[in-house]
Write a protein that holds these residues in place. Structure first.
Motif: not given
Lengths: 136, 247
Positions: B23-35
């Motif tokens: 779980v992350v709280s915003d799209l930027n964090q989400g993107w860093s996980k994916i990338s």
């Protein structure tokens, strides 16, 4: 087992697959339960057929139970007999009803004898020797 | 998601399908996980509010996803409050429409959404991505299940089958008994019920069960049933989840 060929279907094999060390007598227990229940149901059905005008609602109710449990243990020929029987009582054909009922009763008795022999053999052969996949 | 309780419940339901969750709280964090490439991310679920907050970030999120050249890009899902709010959004996402699924997230709905998204056909023939069938088979494990049938033989067979898959099974021979068992609060996850039974048909019984749940949830919302409703999820009260009914 050669002797059961044609009398039982895939469902019986499914039951055998549920048997394991935790439930070593699962199949025999279910089969015993089935024959106790179904013997009673057959008597009830016979009663509705011989005592005056046939109460079709009652008959249907008993038959639903009987067919359901026959299906659950994979009793193919008994189940098919039930279907034919139902066709006749739905058509209100009393003569056909009685004839097909007697067939169901006979199939039921034959199956009982065969399964008793089957479990007897399995017991003699020792545990975990119920042949799988051979009953078709 | 920015809401811990929603995230926690969603995580619970997704994990029931055998899928691991972060779980992350915003799209930027989400993107860093994916990338970052440490772990393969197969799916991204974004809460509607997070998505709507900043349309620039959402748009570039989609662009970045499309740019992923190694492996298969993750599937994107939006968690919406209602279908209408999610439709207006799809128009702005530049042709890469995320799949939408409704809140609150439940395992059954998620499984259905996943099947649509992953291209699983109705007969279960799986295409590029295989949903591990093992996790679906292991679904009964540990679950408390109620079986209702007035036929002893059927009851015993059904119980045997479910126990084999690790479920905690309780049997009931009549609908009346079943309704007693299913009066909230109870611990059943699902119940299996024969549609045709003498004293009450299956649909009526299901209606009664839903009514009981509805009343109970109203009591929770009015703050009257907080003690009964407390689960092991300790950070608040939750609506009583409807039991899954199989006819």
């Amino acid at each position: 087992m050669q002797m059961l060929q044609g009398y039982l279907d895939e469902q019986f094999i499914q039951l055998e697959e549920l048997q394991d060390d935790e439930n070593p007598n699962f199949v025999e227990e279910i089969v015993t339960l089935f024959f106790n229940d179904s013997a009673r149901l057959l008597q009830n059905i016979e009663q509705t057929l011989v005592s005056g005008p046939i109460d079709f609602a009652k008959l249907d109710n008993y038959m639903h139970q009987f067919k359901g449990s026959s299906s659950s243990i994979g009793a193919k020929r008994v189940k098919n007999g039930c279907t034919r029987f139902k066709d006749y009582y739905m058509a209100g054909n009393a003569e056909g009803c009685i004839r097909t009922f007697l067939q169901v009763k006979r199939e039921h008795a034959i199956l009982r004898t065969k399964l008793e022999a089957y479990f007897q053999l399995a017991r003699q052969a020792g545990p975990s020797v119920i042949p799988r996949g051979q009953v078709r | 998601s920015q809401r811990p309780s929603l995230a926690k419940m969603s995580r619970y339901h997704i994990q029931r399908l055998g899928i691991s969750v972060e779980v992350v709280s915003d799209l930027n964090q989400g993107w860093s996980k994916i990338s970052s490439g440490n772990k393969v991310v197969d799916m991204v679920l974004v809460e509607q509010e997070v998505w709507d907050r900043d349309t620039h970030i959402s748009a570039s999120f989609i662009i970045n996803l499309k740019k992923i050249d190694h492996g298969i890009p993750p599937k994107l899902f939006l968690l919406a409050n209602s279908i209408s709010s999610s439709r207006t959004n799809a128009a702005t996402s530049g042709g890469f429409s995320p799949y939408t699924t409704m809140k609150p997230l439940r395992a059954s709905m998620l499984a259905a959404s996943l099947q649509r998204a992953m291209g699983v056909g109705s007969k279960g023939n799986l295409r590029n991505r295989e949903l591990p069938s093992l996790s679906l088979r292991s679904l009964p494990r540990g679950r408390k299940i109620l079986i209702i049938d007035d036929n002893n033989v059927n009851l015993k067979v059904a119980a045997g089958a479910l126990k084999k898959y690790g479920a905690d099974v309780v049997c009931a021979e009549s609908r009346i008994k079943a309704i007693e068992f299913l009066k909230p609060p109870h611990r059943f996850d699902a119940c299996f019920m024969d549609i045709q039974m003498p004293e009450m048909d299956g649909f009526e019984a299901t209606r009664k069960i839903r009514d009981m749940e509805h009343c109970f949830n109203n009591r929770i919302r009015r703050g009257e049933a907080s003690v009964e409703a407390y689960d092991n999820i300790s950070n608040g009260m939750f609506p009583f989840w409807p039991v899954t009914v199989f006819g």
